[in-house]
Design an enzyme around this catalytic site. Sequence first.
Site, mmCIF file in Angstrom:
data_model
loop_
_atom_site.group_PDB
_atom_site.id
_atom_site.type_symbol
_atom_site.label_atom_id
_atom_site.label_comp_id
_atom_site.label_asym_id
_atom_site.label_seq_id
_atom_site.Cartn_x
_atom_site.Cartn_y
_atom_site.Cartn_z
ATOM 1 C CD GLU A 153 -2.942 0.645 2.356
ATOM 2 O OE1 GLU A 153 -2.965 1.755 3.143
ATOM 3 O OE2 GLU A 153 -3.206 -0.509 2.919
ATOM 4 C CG HIS A 212 5.662 -0.021 6.077
ATOM 5 N ND1 HIS A 212 5.668 0.140 4.843
ATOM 6 C CD2 HIS A 212 4.612 -0.816 6.413
ATOM 7 C CE1 HIS A 212 4.513 -0.215 4.154
ATOM 8 N NE2 HIS A 212 3.836 -1.020 5.011
HETATM 9 P P1 AMP Z 1 1.046 -1.927 3.498
HETATM 10 O O1 AMP Z 1 1.918 -1.103 2.609
HETATM 11 O O2 AMP Z 1 0.270 -3.178 2.803
HETATM 12 O O3 AMP Z 1 2.305 -2.445 4.552
HETATM 13 O O4 AMP Z 1 -0.050 -1.236 4.387
HETATM 14 C C1 AMP Z 1 0.427 0.025 4.992
HETATM 15 C C2 AMP Z 1 -0.047 0.164 6.086
HETATM 16 O O5 AMP Z 1 0.077 1.631 6.650
HETATM 17 C C3 AMP Z 1 -1.372 0.009 6.510
HETATM 18 O O6 AMP Z 1 -1.691 -0.906 7.558
HETATM 19 C C4 AMP Z 1 -2.132 1.278 6.598
HETATM 20 O O7 AMP Z 1 -3.295 1.306 7.860
HETATM 21 C C5 AMP Z 1 -0.991 2.246 7.480
HETATM 22 N N1 AMP Z 1 -1.105 3.532 7.225
HETATM 23 C C6 AMP Z 1 -1.319 4.155 6.028
HETATM 24 N N2 AMP Z 1 -1.336 5.604 6.359
HETATM 25 C C7 AMP Z 1 -1.001 5.633 7.669
HETATM 26 C C8 AMP Z 1 -0.703 6.892 8.490
HETATM 27 N N3 AMP Z 1 -0.939 8.172 7.902
HETATM 28 N N4 AMP Z 1 -0.477 6.801 9.742
HETATM 29 C C9 AMP Z 1 -0.493 5.214 10.323
HETATM 30 N N5 AMP Z 1 -0.753 4.253 9.393
HETATM 31 C C10 AMP Z 1 -1.033 4.523 8.181
#
Ligand code: AMP
Length: 132
Positions: free
Chosen positions: A87, A92
Site C-alpha cells: 500500500e 516498513h
Molecule cells: P502495507 O503497505 O500493505 O504494509 O500497508 C500500509 C499500512 O500503513 C496499513 O496498515 C495502513 O493502515 C498504514 N497507514 C497508512 N497511512 C497511515 C498513516 N498516515 N498513519 C499510520 N498508519 C498508516
Amino acid sequence: MSIFSKIAAGEIPSYCCASNDEFYAFLDINPMVKGHTLVIPRREVDYIFDLTDEELGRFQVFAAHVARAIKSVIPCVKVGEAVLGLEVPHAHIHLIPMQNERDMLFSNPKLQLPAEEMQNIANRIKEAFEKQ
Ligand code: AMP
C-alpha cells in the site's frame, strides 16, 4: 516525499512510539489489534530488501527494541512481525501483538480506536522503549 517520510519528519501527525536518528515507529492508523505498530527507516526506500545489509541489521535491532516495549505494555503471547509494503511505497515493518495466529491476518477487519486511546497506547510504548 512519501507519506511515511512526512510522518517521520513531523509534517503529518502520528502516534509516535519510538524514534532515533535513523528509524521511527508509530501506531498503524488502522490497527489489526491494539498496539499494532509500524517501524520505518527515515531514509526513503520503497522495497525493504533494497536497504543495505548494514541498514537491515540496524532496522531489525531497532524493531526488536520496539517489539519488547510493545510486549511489556500490551498483554500478548508474542509480538509478530510482518512486511507487506503493498500500500505505502516506503519500507516498513508491522509489529503486531498476537494472542493467536489469526491476529496476523491482514484480511481481518481493522479496529477504530478513539484518539485518546491511541495516544495512551503510544505513550506507554514510548515510555517502555525509552526505559530500555
Ligand atoms: P502495507 O503497505 O500493505 O504494509 O500497508 C500500509 C499500512 O500503513 C496499513 O496498515 C495502513 O493502515 C498504514 N497507514 C497508512 N497511512 C497511515 C498513516 N498516515 N498513519 C499510520 N498508519 C498508516
